[in-house]
Design a protein around this motif. Structure first.
Motif: not given
Ligand code: DON
Length: 575
Positions: A99, A373, A375, A414, A417, A446-448, A465-467, A470
């Protein structure tokens, strides 16, 4: 991309290995290998590494680097990444946290004006929005500690594509058109030089070359981490950022290090879930939802009730999300408490049968809908059984829009975030919390959620992905897998999402029948039908008894999944 077009090409792959389905012992190694990524050129690069004798980790490096070249709007050297890894040889699970971190000169109020008001756009566009990239360090670390091939080989496909170019595809073109990012990119000399052509965007089919990026990749291939964080590349990056009003120093780059973390492990009945730990909030959300759902007899109740409990588990996980979460090197996270069954029982008791909970009745601040977003995710297994689930990002589409001149590196945004200010929403509606406030060297939340799912005789690798959507996408995929389905069902499953606030149920077109929608309304849900599909999930599943190895790329986009055994290649098959 138009879903019906994608339906026609249906780039999903499935292999039925020539083994009988019954009576076989559980195999410890797959019948071949499988790669799923969001771009055909990237998937092909991964397969090439595996064919050359590389392992899943080498393949992941190749796929990841090519994605940064052919889909630069999603991820790249200027961003960050989370790698969930499994080494079959010693049955070891690792999590590489690549990150980005806040620059050392960053302050908690850097995006506020003198009256303490958040300044719109400052954390999203341009040099101040960019955190110190982590992805190049992660690539070098994975190559040195897990790979078999030198970076000069695993980065080669990316270098060639950057140098010789590739035809711009519809997705690339579409992002220029739709996002309004082109105007933003044109503001910076370095970005305009890369992304425009006589002042305009590239058209589909035109060849897009990135010679400076090829140079940077070459330096990484030769010198590893130092090729990015020190010397020529570092100097060019810092010069470019500071010229545009940023605060990076050479020291920021030199001090960057990946973090090796222990993945989170949880269970849903007999399904084992291995997923992302903080600095991601995604794994905690996923395990909280599964814990709450295990309090209900999901498999033996009518479908509408099942949907109701799934939605409520989403609401509950998001209610707790972010309250306590931030970079674990900076804040104390009550992990055990959050992931305990006591917490799940506490949350499940708030859920009423056949009635939507009112989010306002849950007393805390929550977060709102993030949109647009960007990713990307990669899922890989090799024939030894090594696995990679890798999610990488620049955050918003085209990141900060700033390409550091002379490097070809598009920098992330980033920093957005982080919370700009406690209680203030960022551009995606995420409410800032104290635990996630900016501090020098800190990682933004993060949401990953790169994840492995393990049933007694089946394994899956998944991510998207998808903010903030996710974790709920991964949840729905995990429930598909638990219900005996594989990668194809996991990526194709229709999606719905609830995140506590706003108190509404979002769902993709064609997800709920009229009857189901009426029943949900009667329970008190505010329905928010979406006009677009979301996510770009990549999954691999392997049935160890029947030796079925399946790779699937989300039918909503242009990705390519291929599964290959000595007997056959599963490629774009829709029998
Ligand atoms: O780390 C995060 O949570 C975000 N930067 C990820 C953004 C994302 O998934 C965008 N996807 N469409």
């Amino acid at each position: 991309m138009n879903r019906s077009i994608k339906g026609l090409i249906f780039l999903q792959a499935i292999i039925f290995a020539a083994f009988s389905f019954a009576g076989n012992p559980v195999s410890l190694t797959p019948p071949g290998y499988a790669v799923a990524s969001a771009h055909p050129l990237a998937t092909e690069a991964g397969l090439k590494m595996l064919e050359k004798g590389g392992n899943a980790f080498d393949a992941a490096i190749a796929v990841s680097a090519v994605l940064g070249v052919v889909a630069p709007y999603h991820s790249g050297l200027g961003g960050g990444s989370y790698w969930l890894l499994y080494q079959a040889r010693n049955q070891r699970y690792d999590f590489i946290d690549g990150r980005e971190v806040a620059p050392l000169a960053a302050t908690a109020s850097m995006y506020q004006d003198k009256n303490g008001m958040a300044i719109p756009g400052l954390s999203l566009n341009g040099a101040l929005a960019a955190a110190i990239p982590g992805h190049p360090a992660a690539l070098a670390y994975v190559a040195a500690h897990y790979g078999r091939l030198p970076l000069s080989q695993s980065l080669e496909p990316a270098i060639i594509l950057a140098e010789q170019g590739f035809p711009v595809d519809e997705q690339f073109y579409g992002f220029f058109q739709m996002s309004g990012r082109l105007e933003q990119l044109k503001k910076f000399k370095g970005s305009a030089a890369v992304f425009t052509h006589h002042g305009e965007s590239f058209l589909p089919g035109e060849i897009f070359k990135q010679p400076d990026l090829a140079g940077t990749l070459r330096r990484i291939a030769k010198e590893g981490k130092k090729g990015f964080y020190e010397g020529e590349t570092a100097e060019k990056l810092v010069d470019a950022v500071r010229r545009e009003g940023g605060i990076w120093t050479l020291d920021d780059l030199k001090k960057y290090n990946i973090k090796l973390r222990r993945p989170l492990v949880g269970h849903y009945h007999q399904m084992r879930v291995i997923t992302a730990p903080p600095s991601s909030a995604g794994g905690i959300a996923l395990l909280t939802m599964l814990n709450v759902l295990s309090c209900f007899p999901l498999d033996s109740i009518p479908e509408i009730e099942r949907i109701h409990y799934i939605i409520e588990s989403m609401r509950m996980a998001f209610w707790q999300r972010d309250e306590f979460l931030g970079d674990p090197d900076f804040v104390n996270i009550p992990l055990r408490t959050l992931l305990s069954m006591n917490n799940a029982v506490f949350l499940s008791k708030k859920i009423k049968k056949n009635q939507a909970t009112d989010s306002q009745s849950l007393d805390a601040s929550g977060d709102a809908l993030p949109t647009r977003r960007h990713t990307t995710h990669i899922s890989i297994i090799d024939s030894e059984g090594n696995r990679v689930a890798l999610t990488q990002t620049l955050n918003y589409i085209f990141g900060s829009s700033l390409v550091a001149e002379g490097t070809g590196v598009l920098l992330n945004d980033e920093m957005d975030d982080f919370s700009m200010k406690t209680g203030v929403k960022n551009v995606f509606g995420i409410v800032g919390s104290e635990a996630n406030r900016i501090a020098p060297g800190k990682r933004p939340l993060s949401s990953m959620t790169p994840t492995f799912l393990e049933m007694p005789e089946r394994v899956a690798i998944v991510g998207t992905p998808g903010g903030s959507r996710i974790p709920t996408m991964v949840l729905l995929a995990a429930l598909e897998f638990y219900r005996s389905h594989g990668a194809i069902s996991m990526v194709s499953a229709m999606r719905f999402h609830h995140q506590y606030l706003p108190d509404e149920l979002q769902f993709e077109p064609e997800t709920f029948s009229k009857t189901t929608q009426d029943a949900l309304k009667a329970m008190g849900y505010l329905l928010k039908p979406l006009k677009q599909y979301y996510g770009d999930m990549q999954a691999v599943s392997w049935e160890q008894k029947s030796q079925i190895l399946t790779a699937a790329s989300d039918p909503r986009h242009i990705g390519l999944a291929i599964s290959k055994t000595s007997k056959a290649v599963g490629y774009g098959v829709a029998y």
